[in-house]
Design a protein around this motif. Structure first.
Motif, PDB file in Angstrom:
ATOM      1  N   ALA A  37       5.080  -9.523   8.365  1.00 39.29           N
ATOM      2  CA  ALA A  37       4.725  -8.451   7.430  1.00 39.29           C
ATOM      3  C   ALA A  37       4.703  -7.092   8.131  1.00 39.29           C
ATOM      4  O   ALA A  37       5.739  -6.503   8.373  1.00 39.29           O
ATOM      5  CB  ALA A  37       3.386  -8.777   6.785  1.00 39.29           C
TER       6      ALA A  37
ATOM      7  N   ALA B 235       0.808  -1.225   0.000  1.00 38.80           N
ATOM      8  CA  ALA B 235       0.000   0.000   0.000  1.00 38.80           C
ATOM      9  C   ALA B 235       0.840   1.273   0.000  1.00 38.80           C
ATOM     10  O   ALA B 235       0.305   2.372  -0.121  1.00 38.80           O
ATOM     11  CB  ALA B 235      -0.941   0.002   1.202  1.00 38.80           C
TER      12      ALA B 235
ATOM     13  N   GLY C 225       6.441  -3.744   8.429  1.00 42.10           N
ATOM     14  CA  GLY C 225       7.254  -4.093   7.275  1.00 42.10           C
ATOM     15  C   GLY C 225       8.210  -3.049   6.749  1.00 42.10           C
ATOM     16  O   GLY C 225       9.080  -2.554   7.471  1.00 42.10           O
TER      17      GLY C 225
ATOM     18  N   GLY D 108       9.290 -16.043   1.034  1.00 42.15           N
ATOM     19  CA  GLY D 108      10.137 -17.222   0.802  1.00 42.15           C
ATOM     20  C   GLY D 108      11.172 -17.438   1.899  1.00 42.15           C
ATOM     21  O   GLY D 108      11.977 -18.379   1.823  1.00 42.15           O
TER      22      GLY D 108
HETATM   23  C1  LIG Z   1      -0.939  -6.130   0.467  1.00 38.86           C
HETATM   24  C2  LIG Z   1       0.255  -5.606   1.189  1.00 38.86           C
HETATM   25  C3  LIG Z   1       0.261  -4.286   1.658  1.00 38.86           C
HETATM   26  C4  LIG Z   1       1.369  -3.798   2.343  1.00 38.86           C
HETATM   27  N1  LIG Z   1       1.375  -2.475   2.701  1.00 38.86           N
HETATM   28  C5  LIG Z   1       2.470  -1.947   3.290  1.00 38.86           C
HETATM   29  C6  LIG Z   1       2.530  -0.551   3.569  1.00 38.86           C
HETATM   30  O1  LIG Z   1       1.590   0.191   3.265  1.00 38.86           O
HETATM   31  N2  LIG Z   1       3.647  -0.059   4.166  1.00 38.86           N
HETATM   32  C7  LIG Z   1       4.692  -0.875   4.493  1.00 38.86           C
HETATM   33  O2  LIG Z   1       5.664  -0.378   5.043  1.00 38.86           O
HETATM   34  N3  LIG Z   1       4.673  -2.198   4.225  1.00 38.86           N
HETATM   35  C8  LIG Z   1       3.602  -2.742   3.623  1.00 38.86           C
HETATM   36  N4  LIG Z   1       3.572  -4.092   3.308  1.00 38.86           N
HETATM   37  C9  LIG Z   1       4.705  -4.930   3.735  1.00 38.86           C
HETATM   38  C10 LIG Z   1       5.904  -4.768   2.808  1.00 38.86           C
HETATM   39  O3  LIG Z   1       5.510  -4.920   1.469  1.00 38.86           O
HETATM   40  C11 LIG Z   1       6.942  -5.813   3.187  1.00 38.86           C
HETATM   41  O4  LIG Z   1       7.232  -5.696   4.569  1.00 38.86           O
HETATM   42  C12 LIG Z   1       8.281  -5.638   2.460  1.00 38.86           C
HETATM   43  O5  LIG Z   1       8.103  -5.391   1.091  1.00 38.86           O
HETATM   44  C13 LIG Z   1       9.100  -6.899   2.668  1.00 38.86           C
HETATM   45  O6  LIG Z   1      10.331  -6.761   2.024  1.00 38.86           O
HETATM   46  P1  LIG Z   1      11.283  -8.007   1.846  1.00 38.86           P
HETATM   47  O7  LIG Z   1      12.546  -7.491   1.298  1.00 38.86           O
HETATM   48  O8  LIG Z   1      11.336  -8.762   3.131  1.00 38.86           O
HETATM   49  O9  LIG Z   1      10.493  -8.968   0.840  1.00 38.86           O
HETATM   50  P2  LIG Z   1      10.257  -8.906  -0.745  1.00 38.86           P
HETATM   51  O10 LIG Z   1      10.131  -7.526  -1.254  1.00 38.86           O
HETATM   52  O11 LIG Z   1       9.146  -9.851  -1.029  1.00 38.86           O
HETATM   53  O12 LIG Z   1      11.615  -9.464  -1.318  1.00 38.86           O
HETATM   54  C14 LIG Z   1      12.003 -10.802  -1.144  1.00 38.86           C
HETATM   55  C15 LIG Z   1      12.772 -11.221  -2.376  1.00 38.86           C
HETATM   56  O13 LIG Z   1      13.330 -12.504  -2.142  1.00 38.86           O
HETATM   57  C16 LIG Z   1      13.233 -13.255  -3.339  1.00 38.86           C
HETATM   58  N5  LIG Z   1      13.311 -14.678  -2.993  1.00 38.86           N
HETATM   59  C17 LIG Z   1      12.432 -15.403  -2.264  1.00 38.86           C
HETATM   60  N6  LIG Z   1      12.848 -16.678  -2.148  1.00 38.86           N
HETATM   61  C18 LIG Z   1      14.039 -16.756  -2.810  1.00 38.86           C
HETATM   62  C19 LIG Z   1      14.958 -17.812  -3.060  1.00 38.86           C
HETATM   63  N7  LIG Z   1      14.748 -19.047  -2.601  1.00 38.86           N
HETATM   64  N8  LIG Z   1      16.056 -17.542  -3.793  1.00 38.86           N
HETATM   65  C20 LIG Z   1      16.305 -16.278  -4.260  1.00 38.86           C
HETATM   66  N9  LIG Z   1      15.458 -15.256  -4.068  1.00 38.86           N
HETATM   67  C21 LIG Z   1      14.338 -15.484  -3.348  1.00 38.86           C
HETATM   68  C22 LIG Z   1      11.886 -12.834  -3.916  1.00 38.86           C
HETATM   69  O14 LIG Z   1      11.823 -13.096  -5.308  1.00 38.86           O
HETATM   70  C23 LIG Z   1      11.876 -11.345  -3.605  1.00 38.86           C
HETATM   71  O15 LIG Z   1      12.398 -10.555  -4.640  1.00 38.86           O
HETATM   72  C24 LIG Z   1       2.487  -4.624   2.607  1.00 38.86           C
HETATM   73  C25 LIG Z   1       2.498  -5.935   2.124  1.00 38.86           C
HETATM   74  C26 LIG Z   1       1.410  -6.423   1.408  1.00 38.86           C
HETATM   75  C27 LIG Z   1       1.475  -7.800   0.856  1.00 38.86           C
END
Ligand SMILES: Cc1cc2nc3c(=O)[nH]c(=O)nc-3n(C[C@H](O)[C@H](O)[C@H](O)COP(=O)(O)OP(=O)(O)OC[C@H]3O[C@@H](n4cnc5c(N)ncnc54)[C@H](O)[C@@H]3O)c2cc1C
Length: 500
Positions: free
Chosen positions: A431, A55, A434, A246
């Protein structure tokens, strides 16, 4: 056949906002360390961090009513709101440092000011909002918040929401102009561009399949090069599992005791997006309502002005739903495969406890477009179905674990760092809030995994984040300084914050 075997200091799995933030912090603190990144998709920031998948709210507890619960005695508990706001101030400071040091440019490409508002209807809710406003506006972190239950004032603030409203029910809102809309996908890409310029090796289309400890305590990561089909092995002294949804399956593969008795509960999402520029132009705020009784916190409805591809957009949602996938690009077997002998009881207990939630999420998936329009019309009474399209949002995987307070199989709604006791590996699960609190959370990873370096690193951390280790509520002067300087650097407001 194995094509490559390497040794490195740090491996980051996943190219989302979390790995981007940790990599950037580490490059500032230990520039000589060698870092490798493995991402299974073709680009950075394509899963949950992508602008369409979340969002984009810079969660600072300015408008999210679930961060300020009402206590049994009728008072409003603002402790969580204070914590989240302070954590967002940490992100703002780090992003400002990066801009001021020319490590990233053009902050307007990832962050914009937008009023954050809470909107409620009905006498009980209006009384709650007034109490919440009183409690928050006394606190320096929330200075500038306004409250109104005057329909004429509300027409000025939110004309689109007030137009065509026929109900005589009391209605009220709070508004604070220091809210933000953040394009976490754009920020993630900027950070990876910066890391690439610092010789960090970023391997796209490389999927991590396994993680095993070596005899000297390092970690050997098995990677599938998707284009060539070859298997590679890379060893590092420290591994961060930043795989978003993941992360849990990868954490389970490490076999560390801290990975046991943890499960994941996937929640999918949908947004409605407005395709009529005339409607989009009539709204300028992120307006959060109250979650329906029995609905989980992530399904709080909100009507948001967003900046996507430098264009003003209007989104409503998210509608939560159930899907067994852990990533939007994941598999329908993700949930079933995550059930292991060590977490089966935890998962079963959660299954029994969360029956109502599962039922609610399945009902949400089955909602017809007309039913979704009914929910939208609670915000925009005159909304027309032809002005709105549906987009699929990202997946969230909520943590399920055994807790003292909640017992076996308790569903958690926050963000959690799980790390090995020797600090050699850490994973980020969960999440909300996040991405907004990514800098605070990655500092937690540093504290847990690099405790021996923290004394040496502290002066640099304080240069990047002046409030590090300090409570801003207790230091209003520092808050004022930080608020003014980050707003100026990030182009958030030209209004001075007056601390009373
Ligand atoms: C509907 C929704 C609304 C949200 N709204 C908000 C908001 O308004 N404000 C806010 O701050 N947060 C919000 N969030 C939360 C926020 O999106 C997440 O906290 C944040 O993007 C997580 O980042 P990340 O780097 O952990 O994960 P991701 O951005 O998902 O990155 C993880 C990466 O790891 C890769 N990966 C996974 N498994 C493997 C593997 N085995 N090998 C290699 N690569 C792999 C994936 O392809 C991906 O690119 C929201 C989430 C959702 C779903």
């Amino acid at each position: 056949m194995s094509s490559r075997e390497t040794k490195t200091d740090v491996i980051l799995i996943g190219a989302g906002i979390m790995s981007a933030t940790l990599g950037t912090l580490l490059k500032e603190l230990a520039p000589e360390w060698e870092i490798k990144v493995f991402e299974k998709l073709a680009n950075a920031g394509e899963e949950s961090s992508n602008v369409w998948n979340n969002a984009g709210t810079g969660h600072a507890a300015l408008c999210e009513l679930n961060y300020t619960p009402e206590k049994p005695d009728g008072s409003v508990d603002i402790s969580k709101a204070i914590k989240i706001n302070e954590q967002f101030q940490v992100s703002l400071q780090f992003w400002s440092y990066l801009v001021n040091s020319n490590l990233i440019r053009n902050p307007q490409d990832f962050i914009r000011p937008i009023p954050h508002m809470s909107l409620v209807q009905g006498e009980k809710n209006v009384t709650f909002l007034k109490k919440r406003f009183k409690a928050l506006s006394r606190n320096p972190l929330f200075q500038g918040m306004e409250f109104s239950d005057d329909p004429e004032k509300l027409k000025e603030w939110i004309p689109l929401i007030m137009e065509g409203r026929t109900s005589n029910e009391p209605i009220a809102a709070t508004k604070i102009d220091s809210g933000t809309d953040v394009n976490f996908g754009a920020l993630t890409r900027m950070l990876f561009d910066h890391l690439k310029s610092k010789n960090v090796e970023i391997n796209y289309k490389h999927s991590v399949k396994d993680i095993k400890r070596t005899s000297d305590g390092s970690w050997k990561v098995k990677v599938h090069d998707i284009d060539s089909g070859k298997i590679e092995y890379h060893t590092a002294k420290f591994v961060f599992i930043g795989g978003g949804g993941g992360s849990l399956p990868l954490l389970q593969k490490t076999g560390i005791p801290e990975s046991k008795h943890i499960g994941g509960f996937p929640v999918s999402g949908l947004f409605m997006v407005c395709n009529n520029p005339e409607v989009v132009a009539q709204h300028h705020a992120k307006v959060y309502g109250k979650a329906k009784v029995g609905a989980p916190p992530m399904s709080v409805p909100h009507l948001d002005t967003r900046y996507i591809d430098n264009k003003k957009s209007l989104l409503f949602g998210p509608f939560a739903g159930f899907s067994p996938k852990f990533l939007k690009t994941g598999s329908n077997f993700d949930l079933i495969r995550s059930i292991k002998p060590n977490n089966v009881l935890t998962m079963l207990a959660a299954g029994v406890k969360e029956m109502a939630l599962t039922k609610y999420l399945i009902q949400q998936v089955m909602l017809s477009n007309e039913k979704r329009m009914e929910e939208l019309r609670e915000f925009i009474p005159n909304a027309k179905i032809e002005d709105w399209d549906i987009v699929v949002a990202g997946q969230r995987v909520q943590v399920i674990k055994d807790t003292e307070a909640g017992g076996k199989g308790t569903l958690q709604f926050g963000t959690e760092v799980v790390s090995a006791s020797d600090g050699s590996i850490a994973a980020l699960l969960g999440a909300s809030p996040g991405a907004s609190t990514s800098v605070h959370v990655m500092l937690e990873v540093l504290e847990k995994c690099f405790a021996q370096h923290m004394k040496e690193w502290e002066p640099k951390i304080k240069e990047m984040i002046p409030s590090y280790g300090v409570s801003l509520v207790e230091n209003p002067e520092l808050l004022h300084e930080i608020h003014t300087s980050t707003a100026k650097t990030l182009g958030l407001s030209d209004k001075e914050l007056v601390i009373s």
